[in-house]
Design an enzyme around this catalytic site. Structure first.
Site, short mmCIF file in Angstrom:
data_model
loop_
_atom_site.label_atom_id
_atom_site.label_comp_id
_atom_site.label_asym_id
_atom_site.label_seq_id
_atom_site.Cartn_x
_atom_site.Cartn_y
_atom_site.Cartn_z
N SER A 187 8.54 4.20 0.16
CA SER A 187 7.52 3.48 -0.59
C SER A 187 7.66 3.73 -2.09
O SER A 187 7.60 2.81 -2.91
CB SER A 187 6.14 3.94 -0.11
OG SER A 187 5.13 3.20 -0.72
N SER B 142 0.88 -1.16 0.00
CA SER B 142 0.00 0.00 0.00
C SER B 142 0.92 1.22 0.00
O SER B 142 1.78 1.34 0.88
CB SER B 142 -0.88 -0.04 1.25
OG SER B 142 -1.89 0.91 1.14
N GLU B 143 0.77 2.10 -0.98
CA GLU B 143 1.83 3.10 -1.22
C GLU B 143 1.95 4.15 -0.13
O GLU B 143 2.88 4.94 -0.14
CB GLU B 143 1.69 3.74 -2.60
CG GLU B 143 0.43 4.54 -2.85
CD GLU B 143 -0.65 3.70 -3.54
OE1 GLU B 143 -0.63 2.47 -3.42
OE2 GLU B 143 -1.53 4.32 -4.18
N ASN B 144 1.01 4.18 0.81
CA ASN B 144 1.17 5.09 1.94
C ASN B 144 2.18 4.56 2.96
O ASN B 144 2.42 5.21 3.98
CB ASN B 144 -0.18 5.37 2.62
CG ASN B 144 -0.90 4.11 3.03
OD1 ASN B 144 -0.96 3.14 2.28
ND2 ASN B 144 -1.42 4.09 4.25
N GLY B 145 2.77 3.39 2.67
CA GLY B 145 3.89 2.96 3.50
C GLY B 145 3.75 1.63 4.19
O GLY B 145 4.18 1.48 5.34
#
Lengths: 235, 218
Positions: free
Chosen positions: B88, B46-49
């Protein structure tokens, strides 16, 4: 011998020095890892004409959304407008200046700003409107866009634990943009759940070293959830 | 019959491999999580980390500090890791993600994708999509083949502002699986019961049909 003590006890002290037309770099993704107490203090201070770099702009009534409602923001530098109808409306109406910036580029602009790197090349956005007016260059047969770093007069950071020296640990995906924001402000202010004594955090486990941090305040605000999704617990 | 959203996700899941690190966009791509074969281990980023996104939490597990890129509360799987947004996107931009699946408004024969803006109507922002399409080695785009008025979304040249250029090689629609190469769509599979003629009729960009086109095995 309190040269490293970064702790302040009021939000007024935390945001002291903020003036009209300043630039703020704020961590947070959606409303996860946002600095509600510091943002409410900005609203209270009434400063106007702010430029704010943050992935999103909060929600109506929460996070940076309250500064939008109060028309204190001149310009947003963000990757995502969705979920805040007022943001989208102010953007469509041309009331609010918005520099839509790809999410990874935004993170890197903050990182570069804090690391003394004035600009960097990225393939992101090449051939799109994002690259218009920007220098491009080819490396090894691929095209890249030159993106400039971001720095703020203030940086707003939300963390889990801080020691009094401003060493920080984040909790789960609260981290998101906060570590980069922490490096990119002339004055970096951190809102945390818990403040501990120096030495209570293991040096190996510190996510943001206190060297980047100027002020730390213990939060008085509850965290909210944007989309509460749960599954049934197994009996 | 045109595929349902779930069936599109199931067809996409056939592109997964054991040990893949995968980023799923919002919408149909999210459903791919439900179709990972039992004998396969896949980690979702998930690209928020977060690498190693798990299912939604129980009430007891609910944590406002643990969300996915769609801002929904989630959990971590065993072996997950948490990191900053810069890290990320280093994973994404640096080509460390094995597969990216994302939705789109339009794709074209040059592998261009438009997914983030409809001028005058809708501005949501690009989020991480521009970074994902620029950085991923392997991108699958999911979309319905045509809009509700029958206008094709598989075009000779995208009409909307682009998300990325020359980056899409695989497309799964409700009617077909196609690959993009040499400035053409190549029709590889059709949805069960959908004719090649119907697919050709609803594809505005140049399509190559080589030999018999098998039905998808769902």
């Amino acid at each position: 011998m309190s040269g490293f003590n970064k702790v302040v006890s009021t939000y007024e002290q935390a945001m002291a020095g903020l003036q009209d037309d300043m630039t703020i770099i704020a961590g947070g993704f959606g409303i996860c890892g946002v600095q509600q107490g510091l943002i409410e203090q900005i609203k209270k201070s009434g400063v106007k004409g702010l430029t704010i770099a943050s992935n999103n702009c909060g929600l109506e009534g929460y996070g940076l959304g309250i500064l939008l409602e109060n028309q204190q923001i001149k310009k947003m530098i963000s990757s995502y407008v969705g979920e805040n109808a007022l943001f989208e409306k102010q953007l469509m109406d041309g009331v609010l200046e918005v520099e839509l910036t790809p999410q990874g580029t935004l993170a890197e602009k903050m990182r570069a700003g804090g690391a003394g790197i004035p600009a960097f090349y990225t393939a992101t956005g090449y051939g799109t409107v994002i690259a218009e007016g920007k220098e491009t260059r080819e490396f090894d047969g691929r095209h890249y866009v030159l993106e400039e770093a971001l720095q703020g007069d203030f940086a707003l950071v939300r963390a889990w634990k801080a020691d009094t020296f401003g060493n920080l640990m984040y909790h789960r995906t609260q981290r998101n943009f906060n570590p980069m924001a922490a490096t990119a402000g002339k004055i970096t202010v951190v809102e945390v759940d818990e403040i501990v004594a120096p030495g209570d955090l293991d040096p190996d486990e510190i996510h943001t070293p206190g060297v980047y941090v100027d002020r730390v305040i213990q939060t008085t605000h509850e965290k909210r959830i944007e989309f509460r999704t749960v599954r049934e617990s197994q009996a | 019959m045109a595929l349902t959203r779930q069936q599109i996700a199931k067809r996409v899941s056939q592109e997964l491999k054991d040990g893949y690190y995968v980023n799923l966009g919002i919408g149909i791509p999210t459903l791919v999580v439900d179709y990972v074969p039992d004998d396969m281990a896949v980690m979702f980023q998930s690209e928020n980390g977060l690498m190693g996104m798990g299912p939604f939490p129980t009430e007891a597990e609910l944590d406002p500090d643990l969300i996915n890129a769609g801002k929904q509360t989630v959990t971590c799987v065993t072996g997950a890791s948490i990191f900053s947004s810069a890290e990320s996107f280093a994973m994404i931009r640096g080509g460390h993600i094995d597969l990216t699946v994302l939705g789109a408004f339009e794709v074209d024969v040059m592998g261009n994708i438009a997914s983030w803006m409809i001028p005058g109507k809708l501005i949501k922002g690009m989020g991480g999509a521009m970074d994902l399409v620029a950085g991923a080695r392997n991108i699958i785009v999911t979309l319905t083949h045509a809009d509700k008025h029958g206008n094709s979304k598989l075009l000779q040249s995208c009409s909307l502002p682009l998300t990325g250029v020359g980056c899409v090689k695989k497309v799964v629609t409700d009617l077909a699986y196609l690959e993009i190469a040499d400035g053409r769509f190549y029709l590889r599979e059709r949805a069960p019961g959908v004719s090649v003629e119907e697919i050709l009729e609803k594809t505005a960009g140049e399509v190559v049909v080589a030999g018999d086109v098998p039905e998808m095995d769902l």
